[in-house]
Design a protein around this motif. Structure first.
Motif, short mmCIF file in Angstrom:
data_model
loop_
_atom_site.label_atom_id
_atom_site.label_comp_id
_atom_site.label_asym_id
_atom_site.label_seq_id
_atom_site.Cartn_x
_atom_site.Cartn_y
_atom_site.Cartn_z
N LEU A 1 2.37 -18.68 1.68
CA LEU A 1 1.31 -19.10 0.76
C LEU A 1 0.24 -19.90 1.50
O LEU A 1 -0.97 -19.66 1.32
N LEU A 2 0.63 -20.84 2.33
CA LEU A 2 -0.34 -21.68 3.02
C LEU A 2 -1.17 -20.86 4.01
O LEU A 2 -2.37 -21.12 4.19
N GLU A 3 -0.56 -19.85 4.64
CA GLU A 3 -1.32 -18.98 5.54
C GLU A 3 -2.33 -18.14 4.76
O GLU A 3 -3.45 -17.88 5.25
N ILE A 4 -1.96 -17.72 3.56
CA ILE A 4 -2.91 -16.97 2.72
C ILE A 4 -4.10 -17.85 2.36
O ILE A 4 -5.26 -17.43 2.42
N ILE A 5 -3.83 -19.09 1.98
CA ILE A 5 -4.91 -20.02 1.65
C ILE A 5 -5.84 -20.19 2.85
O ILE A 5 -7.07 -20.12 2.73
N ASP A 6 -5.26 -20.41 4.03
CA ASP A 6 -6.08 -20.59 5.23
C ASP A 6 -6.93 -19.35 5.51
O ASP A 6 -8.10 -19.46 5.92
N ALA A 7 -6.36 -18.16 5.29
CA ALA A 7 -7.10 -16.93 5.55
C ALA A 7 -8.25 -16.74 4.56
O ALA A 7 -9.35 -16.33 4.93
N THR B 1 0.03 -9.18 8.44
CA THR B 1 -0.75 -8.06 7.91
C THR B 1 -1.02 -8.27 6.42
O THR B 1 -2.14 -8.03 5.94
N ILE B 2 -0.01 -8.71 5.70
CA ILE B 2 -0.20 -8.94 4.26
C ILE B 2 -1.13 -10.13 4.03
O ILE B 2 -1.97 -10.11 3.12
N VAL B 3 -1.02 -11.16 4.86
CA VAL B 3 -1.97 -12.28 4.77
C VAL B 3 -3.39 -11.75 4.91
O VAL B 3 -4.30 -12.13 4.16
N SER B 4 -3.60 -10.85 5.86
CA SER B 4 -4.92 -10.27 6.08
C SER B 4 -5.39 -9.45 4.88
O SER B 4 -6.59 -9.39 4.58
N GLU B 5 -4.45 -8.80 4.19
CA GLU B 5 -4.81 -8.03 3.00
C GLU B 5 -5.30 -8.96 1.88
O GLU B 5 -6.27 -8.62 1.17
N PHE B 6 -4.67 -10.11 1.72
CA PHE B 6 -5.18 -11.09 0.75
C PHE B 6 -6.59 -11.53 1.14
O PHE B 6 -7.48 -11.64 0.27
N ALA B 7 -6.80 -11.81 2.41
CA ALA B 7 -8.12 -12.25 2.86
C ALA B 7 -9.18 -11.17 2.62
O ALA B 7 -10.28 -11.46 2.15
N ALA B 8 -8.84 -9.92 2.93
CA ALA B 8 -9.80 -8.83 2.75
C ALA B 8 -10.16 -8.66 1.28
O ALA B 8 -11.33 -8.44 0.93
N ALA B 9 -9.16 -8.76 0.40
CA ALA B 9 -9.43 -8.65 -1.04
C ALA B 9 -10.30 -9.81 -1.51
O ALA B 9 -11.17 -9.64 -2.37
N SER B 10 -10.09 -11.00 -0.95
CA SER B 10 -10.91 -12.15 -1.35
C SER B 10 -12.36 -11.96 -0.92
O SER B 10 -13.28 -12.37 -1.63
#
Length: 360
Positions: free
Chosen positions: A208-214, A152-161
């Motif tokens: 971190l790597l999952e955030i980059i991928d997202a 869910t937090i990974v998705s929040e980084f993606a949405a903000a990007s």
């Protein structure tokens, strides 16, 4: 041999010099964590930097809105506020990345909506105090994230990007430093998990790597940077073997084709702390930004020696909106008024004179 005024291309961006404006919390966001006209002026004044990296910007939609506060990028109003900033910077000829972050265990319950508690990789509190609307408060013990919650937090980084792209930013810096949530996962002093996000370096870097991928769903990877601080003890952070661990993390990032890796380590390391810069430079072949209280001579030396490709400055840019020109001319610098770093209004924010105004 690189100098402070050698041009450089990172990804597909051409930079006119090697002097980066470091990300710096200034707590000038308006109610709703929205950047305003004053923030737009502040960044536009500093558009001669090779690259501006914005202040730490929240991806957590549950982060509270009491002021003074950091800005967010989780809704349309915040996005519109940042559009004012990027338009102003681009109008002044500058380039700006937004630094996206999640506070994790360093948030205070008073700063979170709906009675939520701070979260972290493990139920380990930071040390020291956090500045809140009621003044300094001690850190609380966070709730350890359940494994399914991490996505869910990974998705929040993606949405903000995605919002960052709509707001007109030139790229993204992922804040993996200074004791915030990603850093909490990376260092074994704050991460004692036993699932796939804890233990080995590869597991601790997984978040971190999952955030980059997202984020790559919305941005080309050559418009993404990552900030790390292997030895910074701020907010109670530590790691048992930062040279080896962060060299491995840099090695995991190296093949991705990032715009840059941005590392925080002073030119003269704090007594008792290991020097990680050489190991990270060896492991990461892409553009490297160094930050950590660099003076002009320090910056010259690391660039000339090939120990970095760019140098990021914080306090010097607060007080000197035209810092590259002052360094080019070897002109005197304005002194920073630390008492106004986190106050409201233009004093100590947009009222520092340029060299041209000083000479007039």
């Amino acid at each position: 041999m690189a100098t402070l005024f050698s041009p450089l291309t990172i990804g597909d961006l051409k930079l006119s010099n090697r002097i980066v404006m470091a990300p710096m919390t200034r707590r000038r966001a308006l109610h709703g964590k929205i950047p305003g006209e004053l923030t737009a002026l502040y960044y536009a004044q500093r558009a001669s930097a090779a690259l501006i990296i914005s202040e730490s910007t929240e991806v957590d939609p549950h982060s509270g809105i009491a002021i003074p506060t950091r800005p967010g990028l989780t809704n349309g109003a915040q996005e519109a506020g940042w559009r004012q900033v990027t338009d102003a910077v681009h109008g002044a000829g500058g380039t700006i990345f937004v630094q996206l972050s999640h506070m994790g265990r360093t948030a205070h319950p008073s700063q979170l909506l709906d009675g939520r508690q701070p979260v972290g990789p493990s139920a380990l509190a930071g040390t020291g105090t956090i500045y809140t609307a009621n003044g300094p408060e001690p850190y609380v013990t966070p709730r350890a994230l359940e494994t399914p919650e991490i996505s869910t937090i990974v998705s929040e980084f993606a949405a903000a990007s995605a919002r960052a792209k709509s707001a007109g930013f030139d790229g993204i810096e992922i804040h993996g430093a200074n004791g915030y949530l990603i850093d909490q996962f990376l260092r074994d002093g704050s991460n004692i998990r036993t699932d796939t996000y804890g233990g080995s370096v590869e597991n601790r870097a997984r978040f971190l790597l999952e955030i980059i991928d997202a984020i790559k769903l919305y941005w080309p990877v050559n418009r993404l940077g990552v900030r790390l601080s292997p030895t910074n003890p701020y907010q109670g952070m530590s790691d048992s073997d930062p040279i080896r661990h962060f060299a491995e993390i840099a090695g995991l990032l190296d093949p991705l084709g990032l715009a840059y890796l941005h590392m925080v380590e002073p030119p003269v390391q704090l007594e008792g702390y290991p020097v990680t810069a050489a190991a990270i430079r060896a492991a990461f072949k892409g553009p490297l930004i160094r930050a950590g209280g660099f003076k002009r001579a320090d910056a010259d030396n690391v660039l000339a020696a090939g120990k970095a490709d760019l140098v990021a400055l914080g306090e010097a840019f607060i007080a000197n909106p035209d810092l590259p020109e002052r360094w080019r001319l070897r002109a005197p610098l304005n002194a920073a008024d630390k008492a106004t770093f986190y106050t409201q209004g233009p004093k100590g924010y947009t009222d520092y004179p340029s060299l041209e105004l000083v000479e007039d």
